[in-house]
Design an enzyme around this catalytic site. Structure first.
Site, short mmCIF file in Angstrom:
data_model
loop_
_atom_site.label_atom_id
_atom_site.label_comp_id
_atom_site.label_asym_id
_atom_site.label_seq_id
_atom_site.Cartn_x
_atom_site.Cartn_y
_atom_site.Cartn_z
N CYS A 135 5.63 -43.21 38.00
CA CYS A 135 4.60 -44.20 37.69
C CYS A 135 3.27 -43.60 38.08
O CYS A 135 3.12 -43.12 39.20
CB CYS A 135 4.86 -45.50 38.44
SG CYS A 135 3.51 -46.67 38.20
N HIS A 171 15.72 -52.54 37.61
CA HIS A 171 14.95 -51.37 37.12
C HIS A 171 14.76 -50.45 38.33
O HIS A 171 13.88 -50.67 39.16
CB HIS A 171 13.61 -51.91 36.58
CG HIS A 171 12.63 -50.89 36.10
ND1 HIS A 171 12.32 -50.71 34.77
CD2 HIS A 171 11.85 -50.01 36.77
CE1 HIS A 171 11.38 -49.78 34.65
NE2 HIS A 171 11.09 -49.33 35.85
N ARG A 207 8.77 -44.77 27.25
CA ARG A 207 7.60 -45.41 27.85
C ARG A 207 7.47 -45.03 29.35
O ARG A 207 6.60 -44.24 29.73
CB ARG A 207 7.71 -46.94 27.68
CG ARG A 207 6.41 -47.68 27.97
CD ARG A 207 6.13 -47.92 29.44
NE ARG A 207 7.18 -48.65 30.14
CZ ARG A 207 7.19 -48.81 31.45
NH1 ARG A 207 6.24 -48.31 32.22
NH2 ARG A 207 8.20 -49.45 32.03
N ASP A 208 8.36 -45.55 30.18
CA ASP A 208 8.22 -45.32 31.62
C ASP A 208 8.38 -43.84 31.94
O ASP A 208 7.75 -43.30 32.84
CB ASP A 208 9.29 -46.13 32.38
CG ASP A 208 8.89 -46.46 33.80
OD1 ASP A 208 7.82 -45.99 34.25
OD2 ASP A 208 9.65 -47.18 34.48
N ASN A 268 12.96 -42.82 36.53
CA ASN A 268 13.95 -43.90 36.57
C ASN A 268 15.31 -43.24 36.68
O ASN A 268 15.47 -42.08 36.33
CB ASN A 268 13.94 -44.68 35.25
CG ASN A 268 12.65 -45.43 35.04
OD1 ASN A 268 11.67 -44.84 34.63
ND2 ASN A 268 12.65 -46.69 35.33
N HIS A 310 14.07 -46.85 40.12
CA HIS A 310 13.63 -45.45 40.14
C HIS A 310 14.50 -44.75 41.17
O HIS A 310 14.96 -45.35 42.15
CB HIS A 310 12.14 -45.37 40.46
CG HIS A 310 11.28 -45.78 39.28
ND1 HIS A 310 10.64 -44.87 38.48
CD2 HIS A 310 11.03 -47.00 38.75
CE1 HIS A 310 10.01 -45.52 37.53
NE2 HIS A 310 10.21 -46.82 37.66
P1 HMG Z 1 -9.76 -52.81 33.23
O1 HMG Z 1 -10.55 -51.57 33.32
O2 HMG Z 1 -9.84 -53.78 34.35
O3 HMG Z 1 -9.98 -53.58 31.85
O4 HMG Z 1 -8.24 -52.38 33.02
P2 HMG Z 1 -11.22 -54.07 31.05
O5 HMG Z 1 -10.79 -55.32 30.34
O6 HMG Z 1 -12.44 -54.09 31.93
O7 HMG Z 1 -11.36 -52.91 29.95
C1 HMG Z 1 -11.77 -51.60 30.26
C2 HMG Z 1 -11.65 -50.72 29.03
O8 HMG Z 1 -10.30 -50.67 28.57
C3 HMG Z 1 -12.46 -51.24 27.85
O9 HMG Z 1 -12.85 -50.11 27.10
C4 HMG Z 1 -11.45 -52.04 27.08
O10 HMG Z 1 -11.77 -52.16 25.72
C5 HMG Z 1 -10.20 -51.20 27.24
P3 HMG Z 1 -14.31 -49.44 27.25
O11 HMG Z 1 -15.27 -50.55 26.96
O12 HMG Z 1 -14.39 -48.95 28.67
O13 HMG Z 1 -14.27 -48.30 26.25
N1 HMG Z 1 -8.96 -51.96 27.15
C6 HMG Z 1 -7.91 -51.59 26.39
N2 HMG Z 1 -7.72 -50.52 25.58
C7 HMG Z 1 -6.52 -50.44 24.95
N3 HMG Z 1 -5.53 -51.34 25.13
C8 HMG Z 1 -5.69 -52.40 25.92
C9 HMG Z 1 -6.92 -52.55 26.59
N4 HMG Z 1 -7.39 -53.47 27.46
C10 HMG Z 1 -8.63 -53.10 27.78
N5 HMG Z 1 -4.68 -53.28 26.08
C11 HMG Z 1 -6.06 -52.78 32.11
C12 HMG Z 1 -7.22 -53.35 32.88
C13 HMG Z 1 -4.90 -53.74 32.24
C14 HMG Z 1 -6.46 -52.65 30.63
C15 HMG Z 1 -5.73 -51.37 32.67
O14 HMG Z 1 -5.61 -51.48 34.05
C16 HMG Z 1 -4.48 -50.80 32.10
O15 HMG Z 1 -4.41 -50.50 30.92
N6 HMG Z 1 -3.45 -50.60 32.93
C17 HMG Z 1 -2.17 -50.09 32.48
C18 HMG Z 1 -1.44 -49.49 33.61
C19 HMG Z 1 -0.08 -49.02 33.15
O16 HMG Z 1 0.22 -48.94 31.98
N7 HMG Z 1 0.75 -48.68 34.13
C20 HMG Z 1 2.07 -48.19 33.89
C21 HMG Z 1 3.01 -49.23 33.40
S1 HMG Z 1 3.62 -50.32 34.68
C22 HMG Z 1 4.99 -49.49 35.32
O17 HMG Z 1 5.20 -48.36 35.02
C23 HMG Z 1 5.95 -50.26 36.19
C24 HMG Z 1 7.25 -50.66 35.48
O18 HMG Z 1 7.90 -49.52 34.97
C25 HMG Z 1 8.17 -51.39 36.44
C26 HMG Z 1 8.39 -50.66 37.75
O19 HMG Z 1 8.80 -49.49 37.76
O20 HMG Z 1 8.13 -51.30 38.76
C27 HMG Z 1 6.95 -51.59 34.30
MG MG Z 2 9.17 -48.20 36.15
#
Ligand code: HMG
Ligand code: MG
Length: 299
Positions: free
Chosen positions: A240, A207, A15-16, A249, A209
């Site tokens: 990220c 966690h 995933r990450d 990571n 990186h």
């Molecule tokens: P948004 O644009 O504000 O959401 O995004 P929305 O509700 O307005 O929806 C926009 C579009 O996305 C719509 O589709 C929804 O249907 C769709 P459209 O009408 O444009 O075709 N949608 C989805 N599709 C699939 N699955 C869903 C979903 N939700 C809405 N669940 C949202 C808000 C949260 C969805 C967006 O910002 C997002 O998906 N962000 C994910 C970011 C991400 O994954 N980042 C990486 C992981 S975090 C990380 O790596 C840190 C970590 O490792 C810890 C660390 O290192 O610190 C965990």
């Molecule tokens: Mg991370």
């Protein structure tokens, strides 16, 4: 404080790690990676994310990956869910454990999930109740715990406030993410002192990186603070997409080497883990980011 006798490693590479790859990676390659990790004795694997494919295209095939992995008894296969839609998709894919992700920095929260910290916590509330109803466990993440790419320094108290909220709403464990890898050992110890006063230490994970090469030192510092769960990524994959310049990571192989040296039990076989890392590095067409794997290969 004495060191723990056992550590749980949470493998976040599929995933990450892979979420940050621009090149397409087939479902078959992802499945092979997950199965190689479980075969090596990894007991917790973050397999994918149910997030918007517009935001993180690489995770779009997560449901197919879940459908094709060979589920080994005793292994937790988890996925990220940013909202109820993500949770429902995860549930439909047969996921039994999800992770919600918040940040200690407002700016990062906006860039990563397009909402404020408090809005994100509100979004998680329906996930928590749906999860309870379906017997799904929820893990929580706090990002930017030792620095933010947009806001710079982050006070440990800020991290503690978000971690406490996640724990209070039902996350069984909260993983503190040094998203950009700027943390050092002293800051890490201070972080767990402050957060540990709000959330029991046995409910916290680290966690790290490895952007600044500090992750192994930070893990050792965390062990000294009584932390016994660490997230790591096979072959040091990742970064990220919303933290420019963030490297992978800490490599799982390197963490395991440290823990083996300390006589700390994990249940993971180092040789098999190195093989899993080599396999995915071949798929990606570049050398493994794990120091231990490089050293073994040079022999
Ligand atoms: P948004 O644009 O504000 O959401 O995004 P929305 O509700 O307005 O929806 C926009 C579009 O996305 C719509 O589709 C929804 O249907 C769709 P459209 O009408 O444009 O075709 N949608 C989805 N599709 C699939 N699955 C869903 C979903 N939700 C809405 N669940 C949202 C808000 C949260 C969805 C967006 O910002 C997002 O998906 N962000 C994910 C970011 C991400 O994954 N980042 C990486 C992981 S975090 C990380 O790596 C840190 C970590 O490792 C810890 C660390 O290192 O610190 C965990
Ligand atoms: Mg991370």
């Amino acid at each position: 404080m004495s060191l723990p006798s056992h550590v749980r490693l949470v493998e976040v590479g599929p995933r990450d790690g892979l979420q940050n790859e621009a090149q397409p990676i087939s479902v078959a390659d992802k499945v092979q990676l997950v199965d190689a990790l479980s075969a090596a004795g990894v007991s917790y694997i973050e397999v994918g994310s149910f997030v918007s494919p517009k935001w993180v295209p690489q995770m779009a095939g997560s449901a197919e990956v879940f459908a094709q992995i060979q589920r080994k008894p005793g292994v937790t296969y988890a996925a990220l869910a940013p909202n109820l839609r993500g949770f429902e998709d995860a549930l439909a894919a047969g996921v039994k454990e999800v992770a919600v992700f918040a940040a200690a920095s407002q700016a990062f929260s906006q860039r990563n999930i397009n909402c404020s910290i408090s809005e994100s916590l509100e979004r998680f509330a329906p996930i928590m109740s749906a999860a309870k109803q379906h017997g799904v466990s929820v893990r929580g993440y706090v990002s930017c715990v030792l620095g933010c790419p947009y806001e710079g320094e982050i006070a440990p108290q800020q991290v503690a406030a978000v971690a406490r909220e996640l724990y209070a709403m039902g996350c069984y464990e909260v993983s503190l993410g040094d998203t950009i890898g700027t943390g050092t050992a002293g800051a890490t110890r201070r972080l767990f002192e402050v957060v540990g006063a709000q959330v029991p230490r046995d409910k916290l994970a680290g966690h790290f990186h490895d952007t600044y090469g500090q992750a192994i030192a930070n893990i050792y510092a965390s062990l000294l603070e009584g932390i016994s769960v660490f997230d790591s990524s096979i072959a040091g994959l990742g970064g990220c997409p919303y933290a420019k310049g963030a490297s992978g990571n800490v490599a799982s192989e390197d963490v395991l080497y440290l823990l083996n040296g300390l006589g700390i039990e994990t249940g993971i076989d180092l040789d098999a883990l190195i093989r899993a890392g080599q396999q995915i590095s071949t798929v990606l067409g570049r050398p493994s980011g794990a120091r231990v794997a490089k050293a073994r290969n040079a022999k």
